[in-house]
Design a protein around this motif. Structure first.
Motif, mmCIF file in Angstrom:
data_model
loop_
_atom_site.group_PDB
_atom_site.id
_atom_site.type_symbol
_atom_site.label_atom_id
_atom_site.label_comp_id
_atom_site.label_asym_id
_atom_site.label_seq_id
_atom_site.Cartn_x
_atom_site.Cartn_y
_atom_site.Cartn_z
ATOM 1 N N ALA A 113 0.866 -1.178 0.000
ATOM 2 C CA ALA A 113 0.000 0.000 0.000
ATOM 3 C C ALA A 113 0.904 1.230 0.000
ATOM 4 O O ALA A 113 1.901 1.279 0.718
ATOM 5 N N LEU A 114 0.561 2.212 -0.821
ATOM 6 C CA LEU A 114 1.388 3.397 -0.975
ATOM 7 C C LEU A 114 0.580 4.649 -0.641
ATOM 8 O O LEU A 114 -0.598 4.738 -0.956
ATOM 9 N N GLY A 115 1.244 5.603 -0.023
ATOM 10 C CA GLY A 115 0.616 6.884 0.287
ATOM 11 C C GLY A 115 1.656 7.987 0.268
ATOM 12 O O GLY A 115 2.852 7.741 0.432
ATOM 13 N N ASP A 116 1.206 9.218 0.052
ATOM 14 C CA ASP A 116 2.109 10.369 0.011
ATOM 15 C C ASP A 116 1.961 11.208 1.268
ATOM 16 O O ASP A 116 0.872 11.364 1.806
ATOM 17 N N LEU A 117 3.084 11.769 1.697
ATOM 18 C CA LEU A 117 3.136 12.666 2.843
ATOM 19 C C LEU A 117 3.837 13.938 2.392
ATOM 20 O O LEU A 117 4.919 13.870 1.806
ATOM 21 N N ILE A 118 3.228 15.085 2.650
ATOM 22 C CA ILE A 118 3.816 16.366 2.270
ATOM 23 C C ILE A 118 4.318 17.060 3.527
ATOM 24 O O ILE A 118 3.562 17.277 4.468
ATOM 25 N N VAL A 119 5.603 17.394 3.541
ATOM 26 C CA VAL A 119 6.219 18.084 4.671
ATOM 27 C C VAL A 119 6.456 19.535 4.260
ATOM 28 O O VAL A 119 7.023 19.803 3.201
ATOM 29 N N THR A 120 5.966 20.470 5.091
ATOM 30 C CA THR A 120 6.164 21.899 4.856
ATOM 31 C C THR A 120 6.770 22.525 6.102
ATOM 32 O O THR A 120 6.827 21.896 7.152
#
Length: 176
Positions: A113-120
């Motif tokens: 299972a794949l997911g994206d995480l956005i770090v700001t």
């Protein structure tokens, strides 16, 4: 020769268009990747993340990998929500802004299972505000000593008063 080249090119185009030459998803198996829900989706460094997936079916257990963002590996355990695996990790304070892929591999069946995480960088995290004086090369010849500063101000006051007096005499016609 020309006919063979055209035949091979047409065959390759047809196979590619039909999706016949798909690359394996993981470890040589053609398992389809599922969805890994990452919440919150957009974060600042130091945030705790919850990852959930239903790609593992009934077993629900999975091994997570957040090393792309620097968090390392974590475990997804079966939850009370039927067929879902849930796990947590923390985004390290040293994480740099960007989009990172988080992966979970099911304990049984080899599905991923794949997911994206956005770090700001938020206003409270990593914001750098200037402090101190700006070195422009102008001023500061006397330094921070209050006695020298007072002497400089007095010298300017005397020069201003003298200039005003001279201009006043010239305006009256007395000359210099």
């Amino acid at each position: 020769m020309r006919g063979t080249t055209r035949l091979l090119a047409a065959t390759a185009l047809a196979v590619t268009a039909a999706g016949g030459l798909a690359a394996p998803a993981f470890g040589g198996t053609a398992a389809k990747a599922g969805v890994l829900d990452v919440a919150p989706h957009t974060v600042v460094p130091g945030t705790h993340i919850t990852a959930t997936t239903d790609a593992c079916g009934g077993s629900g257990a999975a091994d997570g990998d957040a090393s792309a963002v620097g968090a390392g590996r974590f475990t997804l355990a079966p939850s009370s929500d039927e067929g879902r695996a849930i796990g947590q990790f923390r985004v390290p304070d040293s994480a740099v802004p960007g989009t990172y892929e988080i992966v979970a591999e099911c304990a049984k069946g080899g599905r991923r299972a794949l997911g994206d995480l956005i770090v700001t960088l938020g206003p409270a995290q990593g914001a750098v505000y200037p402090r101190g004086s700006v070195k422009t090369g102008v001023g500061g010849a006397l330094g921070p000593d209050p006695v020298q500063t007072a002497a400089g101000v007095a010298a300017l006051a005397v020069a201003a008063a003298g200039g005003t007096w001279l201009l006043h005499r010239r305006a009256r016609g007395d000359g210099i």
